[in-house]
Design an enzyme around this catalytic site. Sequence first.
Site, mmCIF file in Angstrom:
data_model
loop_
_atom_site.group_PDB
_atom_site.id
_atom_site.type_symbol
_atom_site.label_atom_id
_atom_site.label_comp_id
_atom_site.label_asym_id
_atom_site.label_seq_id
_atom_site.Cartn_x
_atom_site.Cartn_y
_atom_site.Cartn_z
ATOM 1 N N THR A 60 -3.857 5.388 3.155
ATOM 2 C CA THR A 60 -2.546 5.891 2.762
ATOM 3 C C THR A 60 -2.576 6.533 1.383
ATOM 4 O OG1 THR A 60 -1.655 4.024 4.013
ATOM 5 C CG2 THR A 60 -0.103 5.276 2.715
ATOM 6 N N LYS A 95 0.831 -1.219 0.000
ATOM 7 C CA LYS A 95 0.000 0.000 0.000
ATOM 8 C C LYS A 95 0.858 1.259 0.000
ATOM 9 C CE LYS A 95 0.641 1.212 4.494
ATOM 10 N NZ LYS A 95 0.906 2.543 5.082
ATOM 11 N N ARG A 108 2.792 10.151 4.222
ATOM 12 C CA ARG A 108 4.092 10.567 3.692
ATOM 13 C C ARG A 108 4.313 10.007 2.290
ATOM 14 N NH1 ARG A 108 5.426 9.384 9.133
ATOM 15 N NH2 ARG A 108 6.297 7.347 8.615
#
Length: 334
Positions: A250, A185, A257
């Site tokens: 995510t 992911k 990030r």
Amino acid sequence: MNISMLGAGAWGTALAIAAAPRHDVLLWTRDAQQAALMIAQRRNQRYLPEVPLPAALAVGADHDAALRHARGGLLVVATPMAALRERLAALPGDLPVLWLCKGFEAVSGELGHEIARELRPHAPAGVLSGPSFALEVAREQPTALVAASSDDALCEAAVQAFHSDSLRVYRSADPVGVEVGGAVKNVLAIATGLVDGLAAQDGQAHRPGLNARAALITRGLAEMTRLGVALGARAETFMGLSGLGDLVLTATGDLSRNRSVGLLLAQGLALPDILRQLGHVAEGVYSAPTLLARARGLGVQMPITQAVVEVLEGRIDPLRAMWQLMSREATRES
């Protein structure tokens, strides 16, 4: 319960904060200076400055003391994947351990459970994963995780340690699937960031939109599942928290990030500059080439992952990578 958290990054700190009101928690960092600052400031100014440390949370840099503290309780490794081997190798042979890191080890191409099996074949081991931003966990915002291990007692210890009114912990007997989901992911989040970054550019003809994002996430889930099944995971695991759940978070969350890496690459920034700007590890950057090599070794096609690797290595620009994916030959969906 005594809990030792080995690693005082954002995620380790967040889980330590979450558990400290109900358990005796020791947060370990290898940096004695950082430990002293955290004790003095009652805050992890470097990695999680937004949330104060509870008064009951102990912080230290003595590794042996952290291991003694975890005896009869729970030991959790909260380092980046690159440091997992070092941490596991330093443990007594019989001490049960969970880890939080997500990714493939760059040198060996191995997942966490494979490293543990190599170093500590007879010790209970497992992974705690799922859709979770550290800041939200530290702020007690509702979150669900999954503890995965072939050892039922270790899964139960994870539930006892972290399950609370704001944090649900489910059990899984498929650590392979949970780890594959957590690793893949991150790479797919970079891909989604690339598409979202291109979508934000004004004046670009045929720029992608929300349709493209949905297609990318869905086909990314198919890539993740193919690889996981080839490695021995259960296909249904990828419809759960560590698969679809972590991928959606995510790939779309502003705190991601890895997604940020994709967004900034689409703006034309150089990868080294992006990583310096982030100041935190973006595991997808380091896992992508290893992930692709592992997939190729198994004969698993992962075109989205391949496109991400080519962009990260500067061999293709983000826009061309997107149209290259769109021009692939039509096939059956499954």
